[in-house]
Design an enzyme around this catalytic site. Structure first.
Site, PDB file in Angstrom:
ATOM      1  N   ALA A 106       0.788  -1.183  -0.212  1.00 28.61           N
ATOM      2  CA  ALA A 106      -0.067  -0.071  -0.028  1.00 28.61           C
ATOM      3  C   ALA A 106       0.746   1.335  -0.059  1.00 28.61           C
ATOM      4  O   ALA A 106       0.207   2.519  -0.390  1.00 28.61           O
ATOM      5  CB  ALA A 106      -0.839   0.121   1.308  1.00 28.61           C
ATOM      6  N   CYS A 107       2.160   1.366   0.294  1.00 27.66           N
ATOM      7  CA  CYS A 107       3.128   2.269   0.447  1.00 27.66           C
ATOM      8  C   CYS A 107       4.091   2.217  -0.173  1.00 27.66           C
ATOM      9  O   CYS A 107       5.015   1.246   0.001  1.00 27.66           O
ATOM     10  CB  CYS A 107       3.355   2.407   1.998  1.00 27.66           C
ATOM     11  SG  CYS A 107       4.252   4.013   2.422  1.00 27.66           S
ATOM     12  N   GLY A 108       4.507   3.257  -0.734  1.00 27.03           N
ATOM     13  CA  GLY A 108       5.944   3.462  -1.492  1.00 27.03           C
ATOM     14  C   GLY A 108       6.904   4.305  -1.022  1.00 27.03           C
ATOM     15  O   GLY A 108       7.981   4.261  -1.381  1.00 27.03           O
TER      16      GLY A 108
ATOM     17  N   CYS B  73       7.246   3.827   2.514  1.00 27.34           N
ATOM     18  CA  CYS B  73       7.603   2.991   3.789  1.00 27.34           C
ATOM     19  C   CYS B  73       9.225   2.734   4.039  1.00 27.34           C
ATOM     20  O   CYS B  73       9.686   2.603   3.156  1.00 27.34           O
ATOM     21  CB  CYS B  73       6.896   1.931   4.011  1.00 27.34           C
ATOM     22  SG  CYS B  73       5.183   2.122   3.979  1.00 27.34           S
TER      23      CYS B  73
ATOM     24  N   HIS C 277       2.175   1.651  -6.241  1.00 25.90           N
ATOM     25  CA  HIS C 277       3.660   2.216  -6.382  1.00 25.90           C
ATOM     26  C   HIS C 277       4.261   1.171  -7.050  1.00 25.90           C
ATOM     27  O   HIS C 277       5.611   1.748  -7.825  1.00 25.90           O
ATOM     28  CB  HIS C 277       4.256   2.581  -4.953  1.00 25.90           C
ATOM     29  CG  HIS C 277       4.228   1.409  -3.809  1.00 25.90           C
ATOM     30  ND1 HIS C 277       5.278   0.660  -3.872  1.00 25.90           N
ATOM     31  CD2 HIS C 277       3.460   0.816  -3.076  1.00 25.90           C
ATOM     32  CE1 HIS C 277       5.092  -0.301  -3.201  1.00 25.90           C
ATOM     33  NE2 HIS C 277       4.059  -0.130  -2.438  1.00 25.90           N
TER      34      HIS C 277
END
Length: 282
Positions: A130-132, A134, A204
């Site tokens: 979900a996160c690029g 982190c 991402h």
């Protein structure tokens, strides 16, 4: 010889029960495959070292690794076989469990990376699907755009072209059609011609894959437009700016920080692009 039959695919079969009112049916369904990918970096005098772990949909893994390194500002330019990027390969470390042999990719550079990849730190970067951003070591690191990022100086799509892009992208979302569980990204020409399209469970990762596809083809990751199937979060704008993209078109909404970064970086940002409607934020 590598056993390609063991290589995970983009979808996974499963048995399900469907409850529709009072009716119950059983059938086979397909899920978007989600597995970890570890990216390692090496260059002369430096053995392979883990720099990033992300959850992704298997497929185009070499592109994902090359695109991620491009967006992080680690590559000096040039594609596979260039004076900087020597090779991209699955790791053959015998200590790996067999089921993980396609989940580790090594980028081999001919010289040290263009910026510090963070190998001095005790903990390696890890991210979810979900996160690029982190795993960054500080707020400043998360907000920083790699040095050398060049603003796009060419033409970008106008509103008439922008409104047509989501439908054009949808025609290429084959894994989404089968699972409903992945994002898509594409790089486009000013007239809306799609240069490359990729899908992934992580938005991402999909962006990394389209950039990496260009890099491995010895083409620039910069383009007139980056098109994404979801929202325009900060991490996607950050990648677009890092690659030198001129505009970003999102089917969903932007965030305050993504609009701020786009505005400060000269990136044209569209959101809520659906049907006959689109909203230009910068």
């Amino acid at each position: 010889m590598t056993d390609l039959a063991r290589r995970p695919g983009p979808t996974t079969r499963t048995k399900v029960e469907v409850y529709d009112g009072d009716a119950v049916s059983r059938r086979e369904d397909r899920l978007a495959t989600e597995e970890p990918l570890e990216i390692r970096l090496e260059w002369p005098g430096m053995p392979a070292h883990r720099v990033w772990v992300t959850m992704r949909t298997p497929g185009h893994d070499f592109e994902l690794a090359a695109g991620w390194a491009t967006h992080e500002g680690l590559l000096r330019g040039g594609g596979l076989g260039s004076e900087h990027l020597a090779s991209v390969a699955y790791c053959t470390d015998t200590a790996l469990a067999r089921e993980q042999e396609f989940n580790v990719v090594t980028l081999s550079l001919r010289e040290p990376p263009a910026r510090d990849p963070g190998l001095r730190h005790d903990t390696s970067a890890t991210g979810s699907s979900a996160c690029g951003v982190c795993g960054k070591d500080s707020i400043d690191a998360a907000l920083d755009v790699p040095p050398g990022a060049v603003r796009w100086a060419g033409e970008v799509p106008g509103p008439d072209v922008v409104r047509r892009l989501p439908e054009a992208l949808r025609e290429h979302q084959l894994v989404f059609s089968r699972t409903g569980g992945v994002h898509a990204a594409a790089l486009c020409e000013p007239d809306g011609t799609l240069l490359v399209v990729r899908e992934d469970v992580g938005r991402h990762n999909a962006v990394d894959k389209v950039a990496g596809a260009r890099v491995l083809a010895d083409e620039s990751a910069a383009a007139s437009c980056l098109l994404v199937s979801g929202r325009a979060g900060f991490e996607l704008v950050h990648k677009a700016v890092s690659a030198g993209v001129g505009s970003l078109v999102a089917v969903g909404a932007p965030t305050s920080l993504s609009a701020q970064l786009a505005r400060d970086s000269g990136l044209v940002l569209y959101g809520f692009t659906r049907g006959e409607r689109c909203v230009r934020y910068t």
